[in-house]
Design a protein around this motif. Sequence first.
Motif, PDB file in Angstrom:
ATOM      1  N   ALA A   1       0.831  -1.208   0.000  1.00  0.00           N
ATOM      2  CA  ALA A   1       0.000   0.000   0.000  1.00  0.00           C
ATOM      3  C   ALA A   1       0.864   1.256   0.000  1.00  0.00           C
ATOM      4  O   ALA A   1       0.579   2.227  -0.724  1.00  0.00           O
ATOM      5  CB  ALA A   1      -0.926  -0.013   1.215  1.00  0.00           C
ATOM      6  N   LEU A   2       1.928   1.261   0.796  1.00  0.00           N
ATOM      7  CA  LEU A   2       2.809   2.426   0.837  1.00  0.00           C
ATOM      8  C   LEU A   2       3.528   2.625  -0.485  1.00  0.00           C
ATOM      9  O   LEU A   2       3.662   3.753  -0.976  1.00  0.00           O
ATOM     10  CB  LEU A   2       3.824   2.264   1.971  1.00  0.00           C
ATOM     11  CG  LEU A   2       3.325   2.507   3.388  1.00  0.00           C
ATOM     12  CD1 LEU A   2       4.443   2.260   4.393  1.00  0.00           C
ATOM     13  CD2 LEU A   2       2.789   3.933   3.542  1.00  0.00           C
TER      14      LEU A   2
ATOM     15  N   VAL B   1      12.524   4.584  -3.994  1.00  0.00           N
ATOM     16  CA  VAL B   1      11.312   4.592  -3.184  1.00  0.00           C
ATOM     17  C   VAL B   1      11.008   3.191  -2.660  1.00  0.00           C
ATOM     18  O   VAL B   1      10.628   3.006  -1.489  1.00  0.00           O
ATOM     19  CB  VAL B   1      10.131   5.136  -3.999  1.00  0.00           C
ATOM     20  CG1 VAL B   1       8.815   4.924  -3.245  1.00  0.00           C
ATOM     21  CG2 VAL B   1      10.330   6.623  -4.287  1.00  0.00           C
ATOM     22  N   SER B   2      11.203   2.185  -3.493  1.00  0.00           N
ATOM     23  CA  SER B   2      10.923   0.811  -3.082  1.00  0.00           C
ATOM     24  C   SER B   2      11.851   0.375  -1.961  1.00  0.00           C
ATOM     25  O   SER B   2      11.412  -0.256  -0.991  1.00  0.00           O
ATOM     26  CB  SER B   2      11.077  -0.129  -4.283  1.00  0.00           C
ATOM     27  OG  SER B   2      10.179   0.220  -5.311  1.00  0.00           O
TER      28      SER B   2
ATOM     29  N   LEU C   1      10.669  -0.475   1.754  1.00  0.00           N
ATOM     30  CA  LEU C   1      10.949  -1.813   2.263  1.00  0.00           C
ATOM     31  C   LEU C   1      11.663  -1.746   3.615  1.00  0.00           C
ATOM     32  O   LEU C   1      11.303  -2.446   4.564  1.00  0.00           O
ATOM     33  CB  LEU C   1      11.803  -2.582   1.257  1.00  0.00           C
ATOM     34  CG  LEU C   1      12.225  -3.989   1.669  1.00  0.00           C
ATOM     35  CD1 LEU C   1      11.000  -4.889   1.803  1.00  0.00           C
ATOM     36  CD2 LEU C   1      13.212  -4.578   0.651  1.00  0.00           C
ATOM     37  N   ALA C   2      12.688  -0.880   3.698  1.00  0.00           N
ATOM     38  CA  ALA C   2      13.417  -0.745   4.960  1.00  0.00           C
ATOM     39  C   ALA C   2      12.512  -0.226   6.071  1.00  0.00           C
ATOM     40  O   ALA C   2      12.591  -0.670   7.219  1.00  0.00           O
ATOM     41  CB  ALA C   2      14.610   0.184   4.770  1.00  0.00           C
TER      42      ALA C   2
ATOM     43  N   VAL D   1       9.903  -3.229   6.926  1.00  0.00           N
ATOM     44  CA  VAL D   1      10.478  -4.490   7.395  1.00  0.00           C
ATOM     45  C   VAL D   1      11.334  -4.302   8.644  1.00  0.00           C
ATOM     46  O   VAL D   1      11.410  -5.197   9.482  1.00  0.00           O
ATOM     47  CB  VAL D   1      11.300  -5.143   6.270  1.00  0.00           C
ATOM     48  CG1 VAL D   1      12.012  -6.394   6.756  1.00  0.00           C
ATOM     49  CG2 VAL D   1      10.392  -5.486   5.101  1.00  0.00           C
ATOM     50  N   VAL D   2      11.974  -3.140   8.790  1.00  0.00           N
ATOM     51  CA  VAL D   2      12.864  -2.923   9.940  1.00  0.00           C
ATOM     52  C   VAL D   2      12.269  -1.926  10.927  1.00  0.00           C
ATOM     53  O   VAL D   2      12.157  -2.209  12.126  1.00  0.00           O
ATOM     54  CB  VAL D   2      14.257  -2.439   9.469  1.00  0.00           C
ATOM     55  CG1 VAL D   2      15.155  -2.156  10.674  1.00  0.00           C
ATOM     56  CG2 VAL D   2      14.903  -3.483   8.571  1.00  0.00           C
ATOM     57  N   VAL D   3      11.885  -0.752  10.439  1.00  0.00           N
ATOM     58  CA  VAL D   3      11.419   0.303  11.339  1.00  0.00           C
ATOM     59  C   VAL D   3      10.080  -0.063  11.982  1.00  0.00           C
ATOM     60  O   VAL D   3       9.905   0.062  13.203  1.00  0.00           O
ATOM     61  CB  VAL D   3      11.310   1.647  10.589  1.00  0.00           C
ATOM     62  CG1 VAL D   3      10.757   2.723  11.518  1.00  0.00           C
ATOM     63  CG2 VAL D   3      12.676   2.057  10.053  1.00  0.00           C
ATOM     64  N   ALA D   4       9.134  -0.515  11.188  1.00  0.00           N
ATOM     65  CA  ALA D   4       7.795  -0.816  11.721  1.00  0.00           C
ATOM     66  C   ALA D   4       7.831  -1.906  12.791  1.00  0.00           C
ATOM     67  O   ALA D   4       7.269  -1.725  13.880  1.00  0.00           O
ATOM     68  CB  ALA D   4       6.850  -1.194  10.582  1.00  0.00           C
ATOM     69  N   PRO D   5       8.465  -3.061  12.550  1.00  0.00           N
ATOM     70  CA  PRO D   5       8.519  -4.070  13.623  1.00  0.00           C
ATOM     71  C   PRO D   5       9.236  -3.574  14.879  1.00  0.00           C
ATOM     72  O   PRO D   5       8.846  -3.918  15.996  1.00  0.00           O
ATOM     73  CB  PRO D   5       9.275  -5.238  12.977  1.00  0.00           C
ATOM     74  CG  PRO D   5       9.085  -5.059  11.521  1.00  0.00           C
ATOM     75  CD  PRO D   5       9.040  -3.582  11.303  1.00  0.00           C
ATOM     76  N   THR D   6      10.268  -2.767  14.688  1.00  0.00           N
ATOM     77  CA  THR D   6      10.984  -2.232  15.844  1.00  0.00           C
ATOM     78  C   THR D   6      10.074  -1.360  16.693  1.00  0.00           C
ATOM     79  O   THR D   6      10.022  -1.490  17.924  1.00  0.00           O
ATOM     80  CB  THR D   6      12.206  -1.419  15.385  1.00  0.00           C
ATOM     81  OG1 THR D   6      13.093  -2.259  14.645  1.00  0.00           O
ATOM     82  CG2 THR D   6      12.943  -0.834  16.569  1.00  0.00           C
TER      83      THR D   6
END
Length: 286
Positions: free
Chosen positions: A58-59, A78-79, A83-84, A87-92
């Motif tokens: 969606a983003l 942008v991709s 992705l970073a 996959v990394v910031v959101a779970p953290t």
Amino acid sequence: MTTHAAHSAGRALQAAQLPDDLIITGEAVALEVRPAAFLLRVVSALIDAAAYAAVLLALAVGVLGSLGDVNEARATAVSIATLAGVVVVAPTVVETLSRGRSLGKLATGIRIVRDDGGPIRLRHAFIRALTGFGELWLTAGSIAVMTALLNGRGKRLGDLLAGTYAVRTRGADRTAPPLLMPPELEEWARGADIRAMPDGVALAARRFLDRTGTLDPASREQLGRQLAARVEPLVAPPPPWGTHPERFLAAVLVARRDREYAVGLRAREVLAATTAELRRLPFQLR
């Protein structure tokens, strides 16, 4: 006679070692921090992966759609950034703010905790998320699966590096009520030297005290004397002559709990004082 309760207390008395995944408090309460089952972790990871992938898609579509002239280089940048971030910031952020929970973990009833049973912090969540980019996303989870199958606590590579693991949060045992200090032993316990007590002995004493009401009187008296005989060499001076074994055990466990709490409180005070000192000049210049 309740033979099941008597046998349970007897097995607790004879236990020489405890599982590594039990956390024993000062009052000898075994916290329920059993590792989560492998299947639960797989289901949790799949739910999280689906949620993060949906957000990622969606983003990416939204950002690329908002750009007027999109060339290949801009689309790639942008991709990668999206992705970073997902996959990394959101779970953290999610695991830090929720103290080890996520959508998948909420659905399966598990939580990520430190090896000592405490809640994870930003550092633990970031290491898990950063490592997960390689072991979960780039390898389709194959590295995580192999590592978890070989580890006794079901840890994946990110857990090994961060010092964390997944525990069950559903179906935990009822929390035992706190013990009270027998009034006649309060003065004795205040000055008694309670040496290092093996967790197995302390846990057996606590379980015995929790089950005294379900034991046959003869078994209760026998087990109480046996436990008191094991604890008494660890305490100096011994309790007053004629002290009931059960009240002696309760006094030792309560004193152990209170002293552990006092040590932790002093450690926090020292840390707060040190932090305040470091914030003063010349360490913090304006």
